[in-house]
Design a protein around this motif. Structure first.
Motif, PDB file in Angstrom:
ATOM      1  N   VAL A   1      18.272   8.988   5.382  1.00  0.00           N
ATOM      2  CA  VAL A   1      17.498   9.881   4.134  1.00  0.00           C
ATOM      3  C   VAL A   1      17.067   8.690   2.890  1.00  0.00           C
ATOM      4  O   VAL A   1      18.085   8.098   2.762  1.00  0.00           O
ATOM      5  CB  VAL A   1      17.939  11.075   3.780  1.00  0.00           C
ATOM      6  N   PHE A   2      16.046   8.713   2.466  1.00  0.00           N
ATOM      7  CA  PHE A   2      15.757   7.994   1.140  1.00  0.00           C
ATOM      8  C   PHE A   2      15.195   8.924   0.167  1.00  0.00           C
ATOM      9  O   PHE A   2      14.362   9.885   0.550  1.00  0.00           O
ATOM     10  CB  PHE A   2      14.933   6.766   1.444  1.00  0.00           C
ATOM     11  N   SER A   3      15.384   8.552  -1.177  1.00  0.00           N
ATOM     12  CA  SER A   3      14.928   9.397  -2.192  1.00  0.00           C
ATOM     13  C   SER A   3      14.449   8.419  -3.460  1.00  0.00           C
ATOM     14  O   SER A   3      15.436   7.632  -3.489  1.00  0.00           O
ATOM     15  CB  SER A   3      15.686  10.300  -2.538  1.00  0.00           C
ATOM     16  N   PHE A   4      13.408   8.788  -3.963  1.00  0.00           N
ATOM     17  CA  PHE A   4      13.175   7.802  -5.231  1.00  0.00           C
ATOM     18  C   PHE A   4      13.540   8.856  -6.443  1.00  0.00           C
ATOM     19  O   PHE A   4      13.637  10.004  -6.452  1.00  0.00           O
ATOM     20  CB  PHE A   4      11.714   7.739  -5.516  1.00  0.00           C
ATOM     21  N   GLY A   5      14.167   8.120  -7.479  1.00  0.00           N
ATOM     22  CA  GLY A   5      14.522   8.898  -8.988  1.00  0.00           C
ATOM     23  C   GLY A   5      13.972   8.159  -9.845  1.00  0.00           C
ATOM     24  O   GLY A   5      14.210   7.054 -10.067  1.00  0.00           O
TER      25      GLY A   5
ATOM     26  N   MET B   1       0.864  -1.303   0.175  1.00  0.00           N
ATOM     27  CA  MET B   1      -0.052   0.064  -0.015  1.00  0.00           C
ATOM     28  C   MET B   1       0.872   1.281   0.215  1.00  0.00           C
ATOM     29  O   MET B   1       1.932   1.161   0.895  1.00  0.00           O
ATOM     30  CB  MET B   1      -0.898  -0.267   1.031  1.00  0.00           C
ATOM     31  N   LEU B   2       0.504   2.200  -0.634  1.00  0.00           N
ATOM     32  CA  LEU B   2       1.294   3.415  -0.832  1.00  0.00           C
ATOM     33  C   LEU B   2       1.222   4.429   0.193  1.00  0.00           C
ATOM     34  O   LEU B   2      -0.134   4.153   0.814  1.00  0.00           O
ATOM     35  CB  LEU B   2       1.014   4.265  -2.146  1.00  0.00           C
ATOM     36  N   LEU B   3       2.128   5.118   0.738  1.00  0.00           N
ATOM     37  CA  LEU B   3       1.912   5.958   1.944  1.00  0.00           C
ATOM     38  C   LEU B   3       0.799   6.978   1.582  1.00  0.00           C
ATOM     39  O   LEU B   3       0.597   7.419   0.251  1.00  0.00           O
ATOM     40  CB  LEU B   3       3.121   6.450   2.119  1.00  0.00           C
ATOM     41  N   THR B   4       0.173   7.548   2.438  1.00  0.00           N
ATOM     42  CA  THR B   4      -0.804   8.598   2.222  1.00  0.00           C
ATOM     43  C   THR B   4      -0.421   9.694   3.026  1.00  0.00           C
ATOM     44  O   THR B   4       0.217   9.695   3.963  1.00  0.00           O
ATOM     45  CB  THR B   4      -2.368   8.180   2.532  1.00  0.00           C
ATOM     46  N   GLY B   5      -0.733  10.989   2.558  1.00  0.00           N
ATOM     47  CA  GLY B   5      -0.653  12.372   2.949  1.00  0.00           C
ATOM     48  C   GLY B   5      -0.815  13.423   2.014  1.00  0.00           C
ATOM     49  O   GLY B   5      -1.353  13.125   1.163  1.00  0.00           O
TER      50      GLY B   5
ATOM     51  N   PRO C   1       9.168   0.967   8.911  1.00  0.00           N
ATOM     52  CA  PRO C   1       8.360   2.118   9.056  1.00  0.00           C
ATOM     53  C   PRO C   1       9.268   3.315   9.528  1.00  0.00           C
ATOM     54  O   PRO C   1       9.020   4.374   8.925  1.00  0.00           O
ATOM     55  CB  PRO C   1       7.618   1.755  10.457  1.00  0.00           C
ATOM     56  N   PHE C   2      10.347   3.044  10.102  1.00  0.00           N
ATOM     57  CA  PHE C   2      11.425   4.248  10.464  1.00  0.00           C
ATOM     58  C   PHE C   2      12.008   4.848   8.712  1.00  0.00           C
ATOM     59  O   PHE C   2      11.839   5.777   8.712  1.00  0.00           O
ATOM     60  CB  PHE C   2      12.331   3.901  11.191  1.00  0.00           C
ATOM     61  N   GLN C   3      12.234   3.775   7.985  1.00  0.00           N
ATOM     62  CA  GLN C   3      12.689   3.935   6.726  1.00  0.00           C
ATOM     63  C   GLN C   3      11.732   4.721   6.033  1.00  0.00           C
ATOM     64  O   GLN C   3      11.983   5.799   5.257  1.00  0.00           O
ATOM     65  CB  GLN C   3      13.191   2.695   5.916  1.00  0.00           C
ATOM     66  N   GLN C   4      10.579   4.361   6.079  1.00  0.00           N
ATOM     67  CA  GLN C   4       9.418   4.889   5.228  1.00  0.00           C
ATOM     68  C   GLN C   4       9.114   6.600   5.559  1.00  0.00           C
ATOM     69  O   GLN C   4       9.117   7.262   4.898  1.00  0.00           O
ATOM     70  CB  GLN C   4       8.022   4.232   5.590  1.00  0.00           C
ATOM     71  N   SER C   5       9.502   6.591   6.849  1.00  0.00           N
ATOM     72  CA  SER C   5       9.397   8.036   7.360  1.00  0.00           C
ATOM     73  C   SER C   5      10.647   9.096   6.771  1.00  0.00           C
ATOM     74  O   SER C   5      10.466  10.125   7.084  1.00  0.00           O
ATOM     75  CB  SER C   5       9.273   8.017   9.118  1.00  0.00           C
ATOM     76  N   ARG C   6      11.520   8.444   6.163  1.00  0.00           N
ATOM     77  CA  ARG C   6      12.670   9.249   5.878  1.00  0.00           C
ATOM     78  C   ARG C   6      12.524   9.392   4.515  1.00  0.00           C
ATOM     79  O   ARG C   6      13.552   9.925   3.924  1.00  0.00           O
ATOM     80  CB  ARG C   6      13.988   8.500   6.407  1.00  0.00           C
TER      81      ARG C   6
ATOM     82  N   PHE D   1       4.840  12.798  -0.687  1.00  0.00           N
ATOM     83  CA  PHE D   1       5.968  13.653  -0.515  1.00  0.00           C
ATOM     84  C   PHE D   1       6.509  14.453  -1.490  1.00  0.00           C
ATOM     85  O   PHE D   1       5.613  14.372  -2.556  1.00  0.00           O
ATOM     86  CB  PHE D   1       7.147  12.637  -0.072  1.00  0.00           C
ATOM     87  N   PRO D   2       7.379  15.279  -1.426  1.00  0.00           N
ATOM     88  CA  PRO D   2       7.717  16.476  -2.554  1.00  0.00           C
ATOM     89  C   PRO D   2       8.060  15.637  -3.877  1.00  0.00           C
ATOM     90  O   PRO D   2       8.815  14.658  -3.845  1.00  0.00           O
ATOM     91  CB  PRO D   2       8.673  17.061  -1.942  1.00  0.00           C
ATOM     92  N   VAL D   3       7.553  16.248  -5.099  1.00  0.00           N
ATOM     93  CA  VAL D   3       8.097  15.796  -6.227  1.00  0.00           C
ATOM     94  C   VAL D   3       8.502  16.924  -6.928  1.00  0.00           C
ATOM     95  O   VAL D   3       8.054  17.953  -7.132  1.00  0.00           O
ATOM     96  CB  VAL D   3       6.719  15.317  -7.097  1.00  0.00           C
TER      97      VAL D   3
END
Length: 419
Positions: free
Chosen positions: A101-105, A1-5, A157-162, A206-208
């Motif tokens: 910190v994690f980031s998608f590219g 499930m994708l994070l929501t927000g 869950p911690f990594q998801q929050s980052r 999260f920001p895009v």
């Protein structure tokens, strides 16, 4: 499930105010600035003790100790094993916490898309790649959201929050390249009515951010590759279409429209290209040094071109067509490099691309030879070097955007402190 927000949208890789992004609303702008400075110095130089951090940043030892303690509590820095020296107390090196910190590219190319999950040190933790004949917005959205969902599920869950955000690297005005990629006009023109950044912002918490793909690749070389070895350089990335970037004073120069270093559009002598409607136009670098030129030549020889886009490993199967393409590409690059050097006195030109490393080395070697054949009177030719990031440069450059937007400084700010 994708994070929501609540979605956030930052166009063109626009920076976020450091005073509003570091640790909370109780932080002053100065402390937020100093936190970024310390994180940037550690990222640039690797693990180092507090005394070295204080020396490089110009901050007092007490200030550094307080900020490092806060960054450790926030999970952004880790302390290494104590190292005993000859004099005084043992020092303890500080390093970036990879899980901090994690980031998608996301790289959207004309023949393939790639999504990577990157940690704070720039290490790729997960990767998904998809090939196609040409990109379609709906398919890219589905691919991206599906990959993000899979990657997110693998995090704690911690990594998801980052997760800092998603960066996108794609060609600007993708719809202008209909004929070259062989796509139906309607499919590529769909990009004119699709804001991919906004569409993904509406789905993600999260920001895009978005940047021209070749500029993003240049940023990856500056951050994760050999770019810091040169204060100024011109950069070429050979993909389905060739593109480039410009670094000045240790900083990626995007220009007023975000399209600086549009080297693929550089005119190539007196050559002309005839379009399907038999209308000739002056040749550009994109017409003489791109992978789609190699693809076209292979198809004329009835050679399967699928391996070009599936994986850049062993391309020896494409010889002797490959050898002819290398020579054409090198001659074109030599012309482009000398032209760039006539405008800005670049000390270096860096060449990278979606290709095997041995092929990249051959192109660089041949380009060095070809530039020596040109009339360079009045020009000091740059040193021609291989890029070191390689095939994932565009996706890594995209992932770099949210991390720098929220946690780090670019090279220019950093060098002002450490020089």
């Amino acid at each position: 499930m994708l994070l929501t927000g609540h979605p956030m949208h930052y166009p063109q890789g626009a920076p976020i105010d450091p005073a509003t992004t570091s640790r909370g609303s109780d932080q002053t702008g100065m402390r937020a600035y100093n936190e970024r400075l310390i994180l940037s110095v550690v990222r640039r130089h690797g693990a180092m003790p507090r005394a070295d951090i204080a020396r490089l940043t110009g901050l007092s030892a007490q200030t550094v100790s307080v900020i490092i303690r806060n960054l450790e509590q926030d999970g952004l820095l880790l302390s290494g094993e104590k190292q005993r020296g000859r004099v005084g107390q043992p020092s303890q090196p500080m390093m970036l916490n990879p899980d901090g910190v994690f980031s998608f590219g996301l790289k959207i190319g004309r023949r393939s898309a790639e999504l990577v999950l990157v940690d704070f040190t720039g290490t790729i933790r997960a990767r998904m790649h998809q090939t196609y004949l040409w990109p379609v917005p709906d398919n890219i959205l589905h691919f991206t959201l599906s990959a993000i969902e899979q990657f997110t599920a693998q995090l704690t869950p911690f990594q998801q929050s980052r997760i800092a955000g998603l960066g996108i690297a794609m060609p600007f005005e993708l719809w202008n390249w209909v004929e070259e990629v062989g796509a139906p006009p309607a499919d590529l023109q769909a990009w004119q009515s699709t804001d991919i950044c906004e569409a993904l912002s509406l789905k993600l918490p999260f920001p895009v951010l978005i940047q021209n793909d070749a500029t993003a690749a240049c940023g990856a070389e500056l951050t994760f590759g050999s770019g810091p070895d040169y204060a100024d350089y011109v950069y070429f990335f050979i993909g389905s279409f060739i593109g480039g970037g410009v670094v000045l004073n240790n900083t990626l120069y995007a220009g007023r429209s975000g399209n600086a270093g549009a080297l693929g559009s550089m005119p190539m002598g007196n050559g002309f290209v005839t379009t399907a409607g038999q209308i000739s136009r002056p040749a550009q670098l994109i017409d003489t040094a791109s992978l789609f030129i190699l693809e076209r030549s292979l198809k004329q020889q009835n050679i399967d071109t699928a391996p070009l886009w599936a994986a850049p490993d062993n391309w020896e199967i494409f010889n002797p067509v490959l050898d002819e393409w290398v020579l054409l590409t090198a001659r074109s690059l030599a012309h482009a490099i000398s032209s760039a050097a006539s405008v800005i006195d670049f000390p270096a030109a860096i060449i990278d691309g979606w290709m095997p490393e041995n092929l990249r080395a051959k192109i660089v070697e041949t380009t060095r030879s070809e530039i020596g054949r040109l009339n360079l009177q009045g020009i000091i030719p740059p040193v021609i070097e291989e890029g070191t990031v390689g095939v994932h440069a565009k996706a890594l450059g995209a992932a770099r955007l949210p991390i720098f937007s929220r946690y780090l400084f670019d090279q220019n700010v950093l060098f002002k402190h450490i020089q």
